[in-house]
Design a protein around this motif. Structure first.
Motif, PDB file in Angstrom:
ATOM      1  N   ILE A 144      -6.940   8.908  -8.751  1.00  0.00           N
ATOM      2  CA  ILE A 144      -6.146   7.514  -8.548  1.00  0.00           C
ATOM      3  C   ILE A 144      -6.530   6.645  -9.687  1.00  0.00           C
ATOM      4  O   ILE A 144      -5.686   5.993  -9.994  1.00  0.00           O
ATOM      5  CB  ILE A 144      -6.625   7.013  -7.222  1.00  0.00           C
ATOM      6  CG1 ILE A 144      -5.863   7.494  -6.196  1.00  0.00           C
ATOM      7  CG2 ILE A 144      -6.418   5.487  -7.216  1.00  0.00           C
ATOM      8  CD1 ILE A 144      -6.402   7.275  -4.934  1.00  0.00           C
TER       9      ILE A 144
ATOM     10  N   GLU B 104      -2.606   8.753  -2.839  1.00  0.00           N
ATOM     11  CA  GLU B 104      -2.135   8.942  -4.217  1.00  0.00           C
ATOM     12  C   GLU B 104      -0.761   8.803  -4.419  1.00  0.00           C
ATOM     13  O   GLU B 104      -0.055   8.229  -5.390  1.00  0.00           O
ATOM     14  CB  GLU B 104      -2.953  10.419  -4.652  1.00  0.00           C
ATOM     15  CG  GLU B 104      -2.948  10.518  -6.171  1.00  0.00           C
ATOM     16  CD  GLU B 104      -3.522  12.050  -6.277  1.00  0.00           C
ATOM     17  OE1 GLU B 104      -4.326  12.507  -5.470  1.00  0.00           O
ATOM     18  OE2 GLU B 104      -3.158  12.654  -7.203  1.00  0.00           O
TER      19      GLU B 104
ATOM     20  N   THR C  45      -5.021   1.466  -1.947  1.00  0.00           N
ATOM     21  CA  THR C  45      -4.931   2.751  -1.640  1.00  0.00           C
ATOM     22  C   THR C  45      -6.181   3.336  -1.365  1.00  0.00           C
ATOM     23  O   THR C  45      -7.246   2.625  -1.061  1.00  0.00           O
ATOM     24  CB  THR C  45      -4.316   3.329  -3.021  1.00  0.00           C
ATOM     25  OG1 THR C  45      -3.842   4.723  -2.481  1.00  0.00           O
ATOM     26  CG2 THR C  45      -5.422   3.306  -4.092  1.00  0.00           C
TER      27      THR C  45
ATOM     28  N   SER D  72       0.710  -1.313  -0.181  1.00  0.00           N
ATOM     29  CA  SER D  72      -0.094   0.042   0.027  1.00  0.00           C
ATOM     30  C   SER D  72       0.807   1.222  -0.109  1.00  0.00           C
ATOM     31  O   SER D  72       0.384   2.077  -0.295  1.00  0.00           O
ATOM     32  CB  SER D  72      -0.846   0.135   1.288  1.00  0.00           C
ATOM     33  OG  SER D  72      -0.040   0.058   2.401  1.00  0.00           O
TER      34      SER D  72
ATOM     35  N   VAL E 290      -4.879  -2.718  -8.828  1.00  0.00           N
ATOM     36  CA  VAL E 290      -5.174  -1.718  -7.757  1.00  0.00           C
ATOM     37  C   VAL E 290      -6.658  -2.116  -7.117  1.00  0.00           C
ATOM     38  O   VAL E 290      -7.636  -2.228  -7.787  1.00  0.00           O
ATOM     39  CB  VAL E 290      -5.228  -0.221  -8.364  1.00  0.00           C
ATOM     40  CG1 VAL E 290      -5.780   0.909  -7.280  1.00  0.00           C
ATOM     41  CG2 VAL E 290      -3.791   0.104  -8.873  1.00  0.00           C
TER      42      VAL E 290
ATOM     43  N   ALA F  75      -2.025  -3.318  -5.120  1.00  0.00           N
ATOM     44  CA  ALA F  75      -1.761  -2.005  -4.584  1.00  0.00           C
ATOM     45  C   ALA F  75      -3.190  -1.560  -3.903  1.00  0.00           C
ATOM     46  O   ALA F  75      -4.186  -1.327  -4.591  1.00  0.00           O
ATOM     47  CB  ALA F  75      -1.196  -1.059  -5.375  1.00  0.00           C
TER      48      ALA F  75
ATOM     49  N   ALA G 123      -3.726   5.003 -12.033  1.00  0.00           N
ATOM     50  CA  ALA G 123      -3.635   3.370 -12.310  1.00  0.00           C
ATOM     51  C   ALA G 123      -3.582   3.052 -13.793  1.00  0.00           C
ATOM     52  O   ALA G 123      -2.865   2.400 -14.254  1.00  0.00           O
ATOM     53  CB  ALA G 123      -4.755   2.904 -11.548  1.00  0.00           C
TER      54      ALA G 123
ATOM     55  N   LEU H 182       0.605   5.466  -3.979  1.00  0.00           N
ATOM     56  CA  LEU H 182       0.404   4.519  -5.020  1.00  0.00           C
ATOM     57  C   LEU H 182       1.128   4.849  -6.138  1.00  0.00           C
ATOM     58  O   LEU H 182       1.487   3.765  -6.739  1.00  0.00           O
ATOM     59  CB  LEU H 182      -1.175   4.952  -5.185  1.00  0.00           C
ATOM     60  CG  LEU H 182      -1.509   4.003  -6.575  1.00  0.00           C
ATOM     61  CD1 LEU H 182      -1.443   2.350  -6.212  1.00  0.00           C
ATOM     62  CD2 LEU H 182      -2.919   4.306  -6.958  1.00  0.00           C
TER      63      LEU H 182
END
Ligand code: SF4
Ligand code: SF4
Length: 307
Positions: A235, A201, A194, A8, A220, A192, A239, A204
């Motif tokens: 975000i 942000e 988040t 994370s 994610v 990941a 990604a 990540l």
């Protein structure tokens, strides 16, 4: 044996509770808690006590007070102020300051000093309800956490082979430093977790960079996704740019911390159960399709998005 590491970048995103929930869905499997500074996955995956083993790494000085004449040469030689002679007594070592360089051993005229292996932690394999759980505890003020993470992963792989299990699910440490790199090296997927905050942000971004540099596919999960729609959008863009599909968006729900306080997993919360099940299904899809390195065009942003 497939390996998935959940990281994370920062703490407090709900990573460990998601790992425990995925483990419950994926069982039987091997789980590995690679946060060796503060392992807590075992709190969420109850089981019996297990086998404990010491972990030695590096060396430090050891003084034999029977041989020491208190001449002080070791104190003069030590650049780390780790050894000192006070009064007429024998030299005394501060083990937290000793770097194991060996200079004191070279200058001691009485052979009262030697370098010995350093006990820096303990690792454990215990039978949890989902299968073997490997975790470790790094000693106070000890370094070499990356090596201890590697040992946890070795033992997890060994347990998987011994019990014929096909998946190792790794709860990674925070950050992107040495322990995290030890936790993600060679795995099949980095997941990941988040949250829509500035720090989420930022972290990540670093985590996805790490996955890209390690040539490991990444995906994610956005936790508390409804807290800030704009941050969530940023975000998702991040990604997409990294070629990491968003496998799930979990809402903020006060029932989750209450469930955790009762020793239950987020899976026990009705608003979460279906979403987490779909995340697990999407993880399985990615593992089966073996999408390759994160830069590869086979991983297309949004292809596994779930609402
Ligand atoms: S150099 Fe050796 S003998 Fe001298 S104080 Fe250090 S340990 Fe003792
Ligand atoms: S091994 Fe090096 S750091 Fe440790 S006490 Fe000796 S001289 Fe100091």
């Amino acid at each position: 044996v497939k390996q998935v590491t959940v990281i994370s970048g920062k703490g407090g995103t709900g990573k460990t509770s998601l790992v425990a929930s995925l483990a419950r869905l994926a069982a039987p499997l091997v789980t590995a808690d690679c946060d060796v500074d503060a392992a807590n996955l075992a709190l969420l995956l109850p089981g019996l006590d297990g086998v404990h083993a010491p972990f030695y790494s590096g060396r430090q000085a050891s003084i034999d007070p029977r041989l020491c004449q208190g001449c002080g040469l070791c104190q003069q030689a030590c650049r780390f102020r780790a050894v000192a002679v006070e009064g007429a007594g024998p030299a005394r070592l501060n083990p937290f300051a000793c770097e194991g360089c060996g200079a004191c051993v070279l200058v001691c005229p009485e052979q009262a000093l030697e370098l010995v292996e350093k006990l820096v932690g303990v690792w454990t394999v215990r039978p949890a309800e989902t299968g073997p759980l490997v975790h470790a505890m790094l000693g106070v003020a000890q370094d070499n956490s990356g090596k201890l993470v590697s040992r946890v992963r070795e033992e997890a792989a060994r347990a998987a082979r011994a019990e014929g299990l096909e998946l190792v699910l790794i709860d990674g440490p925070p950050g992107i430093g040495c322990p995290v790199q030890a936790a993600v090296g060679g795995v099949d997927l980095v997941l990941a977790v988040t949250e829509p905050t500035s720090s989420g942000e930022h972290d990540l971004s670093r985590v996805l960079d790490l996955a890209r540099q390690s040539r490991i596919p990444a995906a994610v999960v956005i936790n508390k996704a409804d807290l800030d729609p704009q941050a969530r959008q940023r975000i998702e863009s991040l990604a997409a740019e990294a070629g990491a599909p968003v496998l799930g968006r979990l809402p903020f729900d006060r029932e989750v911390p209450l469930a955790l306080a009762r020793g239950e997993l987020p899976l026990a919360v009705p608003a979460m159960a279906g979403r987490i099940e779909r995340i697990w299904a999407a993880v399985q899809d990615l593992l089966v399709s073996d999408p390759g390195p994160a830069e590869a065009p086979a991983v297309v942003a949004g292809t596994s998005q779930i609402r």
